[in-house]
Enzyme design. Structure first.
Site, mmCIF file in Angstrom:
data_model
loop_
_atom_site.group_PDB
_atom_site.id
_atom_site.type_symbol
_atom_site.label_atom_id
_atom_site.label_comp_id
_atom_site.label_asym_id
_atom_site.label_seq_id
_atom_site.Cartn_x
_atom_site.Cartn_y
_atom_site.Cartn_z
ATOM 1 N N ASP A 1 0.846 -1.199 0.000
ATOM 2 C CA ASP A 1 0.000 0.000 0.000
ATOM 3 C C ASP A 1 0.884 1.252 0.000
ATOM 4 O OD1 ASP A 1 -2.190 -1.651 0.207
ATOM 5 O OD2 ASP A 1 -2.322 -1.443 2.394
HETATM 6 N N1 URA Z 1 -1.227 -5.908 3.907
HETATM 7 C C1 URA Z 1 -1.735 -4.663 3.886
HETATM 8 O O1 URA Z 1 -2.783 -4.405 4.444
HETATM 9 N N2 URA Z 1 -1.035 -3.706 3.229
HETATM 10 C C2 URA Z 1 0.138 -3.937 2.616
HETATM 11 O O2 URA Z 1 0.723 -3.018 2.037
HETATM 12 C C3 URA Z 1 0.660 -5.236 2.647
HETATM 13 C C4 URA Z 1 -0.041 -6.204 3.299
#
Ligand code: URA
Length: 230
Positions: free
Chosen positions: A101
């Site tokens: 993310d």
């Molecule tokens: N899980 C999440 O919620 N975000 C990420 O970036 C990676 C794994």
């Protein structure tokens, strides 16, 4: 690999053109002219066209320490992209193997080898992804057992695969998961009634984030790191 295939893979020439120049006597293997397009090439041999040595482009593999604020897609009109931080030729051929993310930091793997990417990210891959998680609320006494059993994410029909956590302090833990569902870690802790305040990935399978890399820096993977993803 056959000589004509090697030439068409390593250059812009079609297989037909490759056959033609071989038959014309323009191609040499280890300095000896070869006129048979079906001649096999060993990995340690060199191929030259009219005296210029050609070589097959090797696949590229990198790890990046992804900073916050950078997106793990190849193109984005609003935010800087991980690929945009790289100084590589043919960067349009690079793909991100397992997105993070925009606010997640840490280990991002980037390659132009589609098969390797698939081995890492396919739903059947059992490659462990390990995160350091900071939670808004203190860790519940029941979390380790619930994660080991498998939590149910909102909107999903099946439980997550068992996950393993190790507590660091009241609000921090490491979490190892084998899947890569959309926003998985954030949704796992939402299912437990908490909220992820910070998320940092530091390991994927046998590849650990190089602590020498500052946020935004990257380096090629070693042969051992590449081979560790089976
Ligand atoms: N899980 C999440 O919620 N975000 C990420 O970036 C990676 C794994």
């Amino acid at each position: 690999m056959r000589l004509d295939k090697y030439i068409s893979n390593a250059t812009d020439l079609s297989r037909t053109d490759a056959k033609r120049i071989i038959k014309n006597g323009e191609v040499a293997i280890d300095d000896e002219i070869v006129t048979n397009p079906a001649q096999k090439i060993a990995p340690d041999q060199t191929v030259a066209i009219e005296g210029s040595v050609i070589s097959m482009a090797k696949s590229r593999y990198f790890m990046m320490n992804k900073p916050a604020g950078v997106v793990s897609v190849t193109k984005d009109n609003h935010n800087p992209t991980a690929i945009g931080l790289m100084y590589e030729h043919r960067s349009d051929e690079l793909q991100i193997a397992g997105r993070l993310d925009i606010d997640t930091t840490g280990l991002l793997l980037i390659t132009d080898d589609g098969k390797w990417n698939h081995r890492l990210t396919s739903p059947r891959s059992d490659c462990a992804k390990i995160y350091e998680v900071g939670l808004a609320e203190p860790i519940g006494a029941d979390y380790a057992a619930a994660l080991a059993k498998g939590v149910l994410l909102e909107g999903e029909k099946h439980l997550c695969l068992p996950a393993h956590m190790e507590q660091i302090d009241d609000n921090h833990l490491t979490l190892s998961i084998a899947e890569g569902k959309y926003h998985q870690v954030k949704r796992m802790f939402a299912a437990l009634g908490n909220h992820v305040a910070s998320l940092h990935r530091f390991q994927v399978g046998g590849i650990t984030l190089d602590t020498e890399l500052e946020p935004g820096e990257y380096r090629p993977l070693t042969d051992l790191e590449i081979a560790s993803i089976q």
